[in-house]
Motif scaffolding. Structure first.
Motif, PDB file in Angstrom:
ATOM      1  N   PHE A 115     -14.531 -42.881  13.114  1.00 57.26           N
ATOM      2  CA  PHE A 115     -13.657 -42.068  12.267  1.00 57.26           C
ATOM      3  C   PHE A 115     -12.815 -42.950  11.360  1.00 57.26           C
ATOM      4  O   PHE A 115     -12.691 -42.713  10.158  1.00 57.26           O
ATOM      5  N   ASP A 149     -14.867 -44.491   8.660  1.00 54.83           N
ATOM      6  CA  ASP A 149     -15.144 -43.423   7.699  1.00 54.83           C
ATOM      7  C   ASP A 149     -13.927 -43.182   6.813  1.00 54.83           C
ATOM      8  O   ASP A 149     -14.025 -43.106   5.587  1.00 54.83           O
ATOM      9  N   LYS A 159     -13.182 -45.851   4.286  1.00 55.42           N
ATOM     10  CA  LYS A 159     -14.149 -45.781   3.183  1.00 55.42           C
ATOM     11  C   LYS A 159     -13.774 -44.637   2.225  1.00 55.42           C
ATOM     12  O   LYS A 159     -13.697 -44.814   1.006  1.00 55.42           O
ATOM     13  N   HIS A 178     -13.159 -33.210   1.772  1.00 54.40           N
ATOM     14  CA  HIS A 178     -13.880 -32.311   2.674  1.00 54.40           C
ATOM     15  C   HIS A 178     -14.456 -33.080   3.858  1.00 54.40           C
ATOM     16  O   HIS A 178     -14.339 -32.668   5.011  1.00 54.40           O
ATOM     17  N   GLN A 179     -15.057 -34.184   3.525  1.00 57.57           N
ATOM     18  CA  GLN A 179     -15.618 -35.036   4.585  1.00 57.57           C
ATOM     19  C   GLN A 179     -14.535 -35.452   5.573  1.00 57.57           C
ATOM     20  O   GLN A 179     -14.695 -35.342   6.784  1.00 57.57           O
ATOM     21  N   LEU A 180     -13.447 -35.882   4.983  1.00 50.89           N
ATOM     22  CA  LEU A 180     -12.358 -36.382   5.814  1.00 50.89           C
ATOM     23  C   LEU A 180     -11.818 -35.265   6.699  1.00 50.89           C
ATOM     24  O   LEU A 180     -11.532 -35.467   7.883  1.00 50.89           O
ATOM     25  N   GLY A 221     -13.443 -32.664   7.697  1.00 51.97           N
ATOM     26  CA  GLY A 221     -14.430 -32.396   8.744  1.00 51.97           C
ATOM     27  C   GLY A 221     -14.316 -33.383   9.884  1.00 51.97           C
ATOM     28  O   GLY A 221     -14.254 -32.999  11.058  1.00 51.97           O
ATOM     29  N   SER A 222     -14.257 -34.626   9.552  1.00 55.89           N
ATOM     30  CA  SER A 222     -14.192 -35.630  10.614  1.00 55.89           C
ATOM     31  C   SER A 222     -12.899 -35.499  11.400  1.00 55.89           C
ATOM     32  O   SER A 222     -12.898 -35.562  12.641  1.00 55.89           O
ATOM     33  N   SER A 251     -11.008 -32.937  11.819  1.00 57.43           N
ATOM     34  CA  SER A 251     -10.972 -31.791  12.725  1.00 57.43           C
ATOM     35  C   SER A 251     -11.902 -32.017  13.904  1.00 57.43           C
ATOM     36  O   SER A 251     -11.679 -31.515  14.990  1.00 57.43           O
ATOM     37  N   SER A 252     -12.957 -32.811  13.697  1.00 59.83           N
ATOM     38  CA  SER A 252     -13.884 -33.091  14.794  1.00 59.83           C
ATOM     39  C   SER A 252     -13.231 -33.888  15.895  1.00 59.83           C
ATOM     40  O   SER A 252     -13.472 -33.648  17.071  1.00 59.83           O
ATOM     41  N   ILE A 298      -5.841 -30.467   4.003  1.00 54.28           N
ATOM     42  CA  ILE A 298      -5.857 -29.078   3.502  1.00 54.28           C
ATOM     43  C   ILE A 298      -5.041 -28.966   2.221  1.00 54.28           C
ATOM     44  O   ILE A 298      -5.491 -28.422   1.210  1.00 54.28           O
ATOM     45  N   ARG A 306      -6.750 -30.687  -0.621  1.00 54.70           N
ATOM     46  CA  ARG A 306      -7.843 -29.923  -1.249  1.00 54.70           C
ATOM     47  C   ARG A 306      -7.321 -28.916  -2.266  1.00 54.70           C
ATOM     48  O   ARG A 306      -7.927 -28.698  -3.315  1.00 54.70           O
ATOM     49  N   SER A 307      -6.187 -28.302  -1.937  1.00 51.98           N
ATOM     50  CA  SER A 307      -5.673 -27.298  -2.881  1.00 51.98           C
ATOM     51  C   SER A 307      -5.269 -27.966  -4.194  1.00 51.98           C
ATOM     52  O   SER A 307      -5.446 -27.385  -5.264  1.00 51.98           O
ATOM     53  N   GLU A 338      -8.419 -28.612  -6.084  1.00 52.17           N
ATOM     54  CA  GLU A 338      -8.888 -27.394  -6.759  1.00 52.17           C
ATOM     55  C   GLU A 338      -8.097 -27.161  -8.032  1.00 52.17           C
ATOM     56  O   GLU A 338      -8.650 -26.725  -9.044  1.00 52.17           O
TER      57      GLU A 338
END
Lengths: 944, 153
Positions: free
Chosen positions: B50, B53, B56, B81-83, B85-86, B88-89, B100, B103-104, B107
């Protein structure tokens, strides 16, 4: 008219004739009287005087001087009666011999009547024996026997050669007794006075004095001998108007002789104008009638010809129509076959190594090809319908899940536009009905698709209820109006809102809350009776449904409303420019609805919206066949929510009903509160008063209500929550929204809402998934360690699973989780790599696939994989089965989507790409178990 | 033994504080549960993955956002998005939350906001890295002292 004319003509003729006859008779009698006087003169002066006072000279002079008295007589003469014994004496006395008419010395006779006195005009007859002429002799004999004037037959007079008659008077020697016998008369006869009437000149003269001489033709006849009429006046050959003649009797004083006057018109009666005009008019009328008849005949012939021509044209047109349909069907089919080839090849081309530009080109071509196939299918449908070849299936299907599916297709689009999309199915509509799900789906898709296309704001609302329910609604609606209409009008921030789903005005008021409320309450009131009702209801074989699709779009222009259902007709040519489409959809929809035994209609107001409604007949499904016939694509709704209580907080009653409908389908009990404040008081979470009031497990709050609600209410809720202490009893709060910004989401979370927001359009399955996510954690907390761990292990143990994810961390975590349950895990970092690993034959039991991956996303990878599999299956079925392949009947690796946002991942889209389900990421055991259990259910049993 | 007990208490306190302060959430606990004798270094392995990742991605984003004109927000968004995802994983909650809001801004194509968020993400990331490194060190010490790692619920 003509008869009148004739009568008058006849009258004129008769009066004229009578006049002439009378005058002639008068003149004649005047002359006769004069001759009579002359006779008396002679008897007086010749015989009573002795010697005679009259000699030839005296007589001649006297007669000449009195000739004016006798205009009709050419002359008078006196002949003495001489018996044969006295002849010699007489001849000697006078100095001449008695001669006959032929001027020869008279032969010996009994008696003679030689002329002794004569008027100068007739002096040539002196000494002639009047008795030698046949006519005169007879006359003389008759005259002396009767003592009256007698007339001869008409004959040519000696002098003038005019027709004439001779008048003879007897002269007696002595005075006769008052009643003398014939013998006495003959004895007393001394001589005879005669005069010649020139009848011709007499009549000529007479007529000349009278008016109208030219007009009529007069003939005078002696008709003594009735068989032989002797003409006295007039030319025999003169013929006037033979048709009309008048006869007048003439009495010339000789009873032995009869005379008659015949008059006729010189010219024929002039033909009357009336007759002429009548004839002319008649002719004209005849002509006209003839012409009319002729015209009519011509027209009839023409019409008949036209009719035949039309008939022929009709036959030809029908033939052309059939030919057209056949042509369309054939061509569409013929186009489809190569199109499938093109699309297949494009798919294969996309498999190869392409540069991004090439890939873009190929993908564009593929998208266009798909669009073309869709259009061709539509045209083929249309052609099939026209040719009457479209047949309806009759299979049981779940109407509600089809509606959910259709909605999910459009959820993305509607959400992007900010349009609210909702479906409501009345409780009375049976769960399963018999019909054609594909076609029903097509109708709904068409209508909703149209609505989505033309709606930029507001809502699209699909509503299904029994067709028979519309009537009581109308009644109650009227009642409602009488009662004064709405008593709780919805006023939000001062502006009036329509009581529709979104608050925008809709074209058809039937869906507004006033009537909708009645429909819902009507159903509820019947709910108790429904136990009895179902017995009666089940007996009828078919159920008629009324489906309406309401939108608040641009509406249909009034002029275009007539041709909405005509194929290839759009409101105007600009429509296809702005919105696309061919305009064939609605005509197909209409045909399909009619094939389903219903009819479609619409109400539309420009700039307000349109409401399309149609009815359709479906068969009732027997309960026994429910389970067997359940189609594989119908989603099983989880039953774990049964009995849960929910509170829906929504200011808009229609929308609240929709929410409640979905919750009801999950078996939940739902209450509606119009605002947060009311919800607080109704829930009874406010401290001690919880005893009598319902305790909802979940509170669903509409975003609008939450935003418009005062913060105080929410903080009150929060406060209660904290004060209450015991966590597990507390209801979960979930936000409902059409679209939501991240900021709002954060705020919601801060206000105590659950992480998961239910995004509209709502579908039962999606709501279930969300609730699962929200309640699942809660349950776990409540129940402690999940007991399903062991069973999940038993399911996954020994399975070979491929995990595809581009995110290394995710991959590792997923792999770790699966490994923990005993599965053998392999990983692939991209869709391409996964496809390589899954080249047939392979030994994977399942594949977990991330959806969002660069280059090739999960959907695309799945599609390709399925294509590969179907090819392999075909080969296997076609040729000899390989040893390795023989063990498996068919290649189909279960693929589960892995996605972080359960809500957006539409189940439908997953299924469409050939996936078998989805799991949330990161894994949750329960969720994982449910998803995996579907495929591995059988295997552990066979293993053990 | 005393040392082991002390270390174990220290470990429990520390991980509780991590939870309380929101550095990690349930998911991290789940991750820890996945670690067993078959994969003894599972958590460390995943977490280091993680971090690699993360570094990077953060570098990528920083590079992308350096441009004053024509920032490729799409690329930044993909990275975030990738970040997300990871994170939250593995249950890195604060990083995830930072993502979050990041991201807004992406957008909205707000470069300033993105830069601020990037800073925050970097900050959260380094914080988490420190915390987890401490945690792992504690684990190592416990294991070295011959104790077992306590399960924190």
């Amino acid at each position: 008219m003509d008869a009148d004319n004739k009568v008058r003509r006849k009258e004129v003729l008769s009066s004229m004739c009578d006049e002439r006859a009378r005058m002639l008779q008068d003149q004649f009698s005047v002359s006769v009287n004069h001759v009579h006087a002359l006779a008396i003169l002679i008897s007086t002066f010749h015989y009573y005087k002795n010697p005679s006072a009259i000699d030839q000279e005296t007589f001649a002079e006297y007669t000449a001087r009195t000739a004016f008295e006798r205009p009709l007589l050419s002359g008078v003469a006196y002949a003495e009666r001489v018996v044969h014994s006295e002849r010699e004496e007489f001849e000697r006395q006078h100095g001449w011999t008695i001669k006959t008419m032929q001027r020869e010395p008279s032969p010996v006779r009994d008696e003679y009547a030689p002329v002794i006195l004569s008027q100068e005009t007739v002096s040539y007859i002196e000494s002639l024996d009047m008795m030698s002429g046949e006519e005169d002799r007879e006359n003389i004999l008759r005259a002396r026997a009767t003592g009256k004037a007698v007339l001869t037959n008409p004959f040519r007079l000696l002098g003038s050669h005019h027709l004439g008659v001779v008048l003879t008077f007897p002269v007696y020697k002595s005075k006769l007794p008052t009643r003398p016998t014939v013998e006495e008369r003959i004895e007393a006869t001394a001589g005879y006075l005669g005069g010649a009437f020139d009848v011709e000149s007499l009549v000529e003269n007479l007529l000349g004095q009278l008016a109208g001489n030219q007009a009529i033709l007069v003939h005078v006849y002696d008709i003594t001998n009735s068989s032989d009429h002797l003409i006295m006046y007039g030319h025999q050959d003169e013929d006037g108007d033979l048709a009309l003649l008048y006869e007048s009797k003439l009495d010339f004083g000789d009873p032995f002789r009869k005379h008659t006057m015949i008059c006729r018109y010189h010219q024929k009666a002039p033909t009357s104008w009336t007759a002429l005009t009548t004839a002319f008019l008649f002719f004209v009328i005849c002509l006209l009638v003839g012409y009319i008849l002729y015209g009519a005949a011509i027209h009839i012939v023409k019409v008949e010809d036209d009719f035949h021509e039309m008939q022929e044209l009709k036959v030809r047109a029908e033939a052309a129509d059939v030919a057209k349909s056949q042509f369309l069907a054939t061509v569409s089919h013929e186009i489809r076959t190569p199109m499938n080839g093109i699309l297949g090849m494009l798919a294969l081309l996309l498999d190869t190594d392409l540069s991004s530009t090439q890939r873009d080109y190929a993908q564009t071509a593929q998208v266009c090809g798909k669009a073309l196939i869709t259009l061709i299918n539509e045209v083929l449908d249309r052609a099939k319908i026209e040719a009457g070849k479209l047949e309806m299936e009759t299979v049981p299907f779940d109407l509600r899940s089809i509606l959910d599916d259709v909605l999910s297709l459009f959820s993305e689009k509607s959400r992007n536009k900010g349009v609210e999309l909702a479906v409501f199915v009345s409780d009375k509509v049976p769960e399963m009905v018999m019909g054609d799900p594909g076609r029903f789906r097509q109708i709904i898709t068409n209508l909703v698709g149209n609505s989505v296309k033309f709606t930029e704001r507001g809502h699209i609302f699909v509503k299904v209820h029994l067709a028979e329910n519309t009537k009581p609604v109308a009644d109650t609606k009227a009642e409602n109006c009488l009662n004064g209409g709405s008593d709780d009008s919805v006023l939000l921030s001062g502006a009036h809102q329509f009581k529709t789903l979104s608050g925008y005005e809709a074209a058809d008021e039937r869906n507004s809350w006033d009537s909708f409320k009645n429909l819902v309450s009507y159903e509820e009131s019947r709910y108790d009776a429904s136990i009895n009702m179902t017995v009666a209801g089940e007996t009828s074989q078919s159920v008629s449904l009324m489906v309406s699709v309401e939108d608040t779009g641009i509406g249909i222009p009034l002029i275009a409303q007539d041709r909405v259902f005509m194929p290839f007709m759009q409101a105007d040519s600009s429509t296809s420019r702005n919105y696309g489409g061919t305009g064939i959809g609605l005509s197909i929809t209409k045909c399909l609805v009619e094939l389903m035994g219903g009819h479609i209609s619409f109400v539309s107001r420009p700039q307000v919206g349109s409401t399309f409604s149609f009815t359709a007949d479906f068969g009732r499904c027997k309960k026994a066949s429910f389970n067997e016939t359940k189609k594989p694509n119908t989603e099983d709704l989880p039953s774990s929510f049964r009995g849960l209580k929910a509170m829906v907080v929504d200011g808009k009653p229609v929308r609240a009903s929709v929410t409640r409908y979905h919750l009801k389908r999950l078996g939940m009990l739902a209450e509606v509160a119009s605002s947060v404040k009311r919800a607080v008081s109704a829930c009874g979470i406010n401290g001690s008063s919880c005893g009598s009031k319902i305790q909802p497990d979940i509170i669903l709050v509409e975003k609008d209500s939450w935003l418009s609600g005062e913060d105080g209410d929410l903080s009150l809720l929060m406060l209660d929550r904290k004060q209450n202490g015991h966590m597990f009893k507390l209801p979960k709060m979930i936000l409902l929204a059409t679209n939501i910004t991240n900021a709002e989401l954060e705020k919601a979370k801060a206000a105590g809402f659950a992480d998961t927001t239910i995004m509209k359009p709502m579908r039962a399955s999606m709501v279930a998934a969300c609730l699962q996510q929200v309640l699942g954690i809660w349950k776990k907390r409540q129940a402690g360690k999940d007991t399903q761990n062991g069973s999940l292990r038993s399911l996954l143990c020994g399975k070979k699973i491929l995990v595809v994810d581009d995110n290394m961390v995710n991959r590792r975590v997923a792999a770790g989780a699966l490994k923990k349950f005993g599965a053998a895990v392999e990983c692939a970092e991209s869709g391409k790599a996964a496809l390589k690993l899954l080249q047939i034959p392979h030994s994977f039991d399942a594949c977990f696939m991330d959806i969002q991956m660069p280059e090739m996303d999960g959907f695309e990878a799945t599609r390709r994989l399925r294509m590969m599999e179907s090819q392999a299956n075909e080969q296997m079925n076609g040729g000899d089965t390989d040893e390795g392949l023989a063990q498996k009947s068919e290649w189909h690796v279960p693929i589960l989507a892995m996605t972080a946002d359960v809500i957006h991942a539409t189940y439908d889209k997953c299924l469409k790409c050939g996936m078998d389900g989805y799991v949330s990421k990161p894994f949750e055991e329960e969720n994982l178990y449910q998803a995996v259990a579907k495929f591995f259910k059988v295997k552990p049993i066979s293993d053990s | 033994m005393n040392i082991v007990n002390q270390l174990q208490r220290q470990f429990i306190d520390f991980s509780t504080s991590l939870h309380r302060e929101g550095f990690v959430d349930d998911q991290f606990t789940q991750l820890q549960k996945l670690q067993d004798e078959n994969s003894p270094d599972f958590v460390v392995e995943v977490v280091s993955l993680f971090f690699e990742d993360c570094e990077k991605l953060i570098n990528n984003m920083a590079r992308a956002l350096e441009q004053t004109q024509g920032v490729d927000f799409k690329q930044v968004d993909a990275s975030v998005h990738q970040l997300k995802g990871s994170s939250s994983s593995i249950g890195a909650m604060r990083v995830k939350n930072a993502c979050i809001s990041f991201r807004s801004f992406c957008e909205a194509q707000n470069r300033e906001g993105c830069l601020r968020c990037l800073q925050q993400v970097t900050h959260e990331y380094s914080l988490l890295k420190n915390k987890l490194q401490t945690l792992f060190t504690l684990e190592q010490q416990i294991l070295a002292a011959g104790g077992s790692i306590p399960v924190v619920d």
